[in-house]
Scaffold this active site. Sequence first.
Site, PDB file in Angstrom:
ATOM      1  CB  THR A 109       1.191   0.547   7.726  1.00  0.00           C
ATOM      2  OG1 THR A 109       0.126   1.154   6.981  1.00  0.00           O
ATOM      3  CG2 THR A 109       1.786   1.583   8.657  1.00  0.00           C
ATOM      4  N   GLY A 110       1.769   1.043   4.619  1.00  0.00           N
ATOM      5  CA  GLY A 110       2.017   2.008   3.547  1.00  0.00           C
ATOM      6  C   GLY A 110       2.053   1.320   2.195  1.00  0.00           C
ATOM      7  NE  ARG A 130       0.168  -4.375  -4.193  1.00  0.00           N
ATOM      8  CZ  ARG A 130       0.175  -3.972  -2.940  1.00  0.00           C
ATOM      9  NH1 ARG A 130      -0.613  -4.555  -2.062  1.00  0.00           N
ATOM     10  NH2 ARG A 130       0.944  -2.978  -2.542  1.00  0.00           N
ATOM     11  CB  VAL A 131       1.826 -10.326  -3.248  1.00  0.00           C
ATOM     12  CG1 VAL A 131       2.316 -10.534  -1.818  1.00  0.00           C
ATOM     13  CG2 VAL A 131       0.955 -11.506  -3.683  1.00  0.00           C
ATOM     14  N   GLY A 132       1.563  -7.310  -1.704  1.00  0.00           N
ATOM     15  CA  GLY A 132       2.331  -6.199  -1.142  1.00  0.00           C
ATOM     16  C   GLY A 132       3.365  -6.675  -0.137  1.00  0.00           C
ATOM     17  CG  ASP A 133       4.301  -3.910   2.932  1.00  0.00           C
ATOM     18  OD1 ASP A 133       3.395  -3.448   2.205  1.00  0.00           O
ATOM     19  OD2 ASP A 133       4.337  -3.725   4.165  1.00  0.00           O
ATOM     20  N   GLY A 169       3.191  -0.893  -0.399  1.00  0.00           N
ATOM     21  CA  GLY A 169       4.059  -2.060  -0.388  1.00  0.00           C
ATOM     22  C   GLY A 169       5.127  -2.057  -1.466  1.00  0.00           C
ATOM     23  CB  THR A 227      -1.274  -2.251   6.652  1.00  0.00           C
ATOM     24  OG1 THR A 227      -1.035  -2.213   5.254  1.00  0.00           O
ATOM     25  CG2 THR A 227      -0.750  -3.568   7.182  1.00  0.00           C
TER      26      THR A 227
HETATM   27  N1  GLY Z   1       1.198  -2.222   2.967  1.00  0.00           N
HETATM   28  C1  GLY Z   1       0.146  -2.903   2.380  1.00  0.00           C
HETATM   29  C2  GLY Z   1       0.307  -3.174   0.956  1.00  0.00           C
HETATM   30  O1  GLY Z   1       0.943  -2.409   0.243  1.00  0.00           O
HETATM   31  O2  GLY Z   1      -0.219  -4.162   0.492  1.00  0.00           O
END
Ligand code: GLY
Length: 287
Positions: free
Chosen positions: A208-209, A185-188, A211, A157
């Site tokens: 970052t990492g 798919r949606v992350g953090d 999600g 990220t």
């Molecule tokens: N941190 C980015 C994601 O998992 O989408």
Amino acid sequence: MFSIVVHGGAGPKRDQESGDAARASCLAAAERGAAILSAGGSALDAVEAAARWLEDDPLFNAGLGAVLNADGEVELDASVMNGETLEAGAVAVVKTVKNPISLARLVMEKSPHVLLVGEGADAFARAQGVPAIAPGSLVTPLQRQRWLERTGATHGTIGAVAVDQRGQVAAATSTGGTAGKLKGRVGDSPLIGAGTVADSRWAAASSTGLGEFIIRVGLARAVLEGVRRGAALNLACEEAIAELKRIGGDGGLIAVTPSGGVGWAFCSERMAGAFVKSTGERGTFFD
Ligand code: GLY
């Protein structure tokens, strides 16, 4: 007084070979934001400029160079938050925009909403005059190759946090998500409190990492809460990451305080980043 910190993502050591280039690009992004802050510009303008720089660098998993989903497509997520007003804007599963961080800012400033996703976000971009990029133009040969070989567990990220000369903070985060993710798919990264948070009373943070873990611990907000309870910034960062690690997560974060403090922590094999302060202190990390 001003400070800015940026990150180019936390993740596995497989990308170690690009360490020097990642460090240099992160510092260039931070310097870009610092130039705005030095001239009296806002933290919001600084984090957007730094994030755009990193989105445009194919080294990083955001904008150009983003990882591909299971269908071989780029789907982008981003968010931004203004710590002065607690206004926020975010987009998710965007396909036709070169710089999703700026589209997130448009959501914040030109719509009554916080988060727009998918076709609706792309349609909003057109309505705001953001040009559509050619299909596939964000796909780099490296990411196409990794998709073809199914070698990606790669994540990452980009993000930026800053405090300006008025003591106002802001945060920005942008990503392609995780390699091979399911379509939709949606992350953090587009989620306020998980990927991004900013409140000029306490702190701003960008995560970052992976999600799926970051969302469950509300990683960015955990830093802010630590500072609000009286912890030093670095301790607040370490405690938030410890909670991420406790549930099996992998990632990192960067943060600033309204008084100019900078901090970061991670439990991944490595995280790339850089900082610049008005005192003249500057540096990079890629551990
Ligand atoms: N941190 C980015 C994601 O998992 O989408």
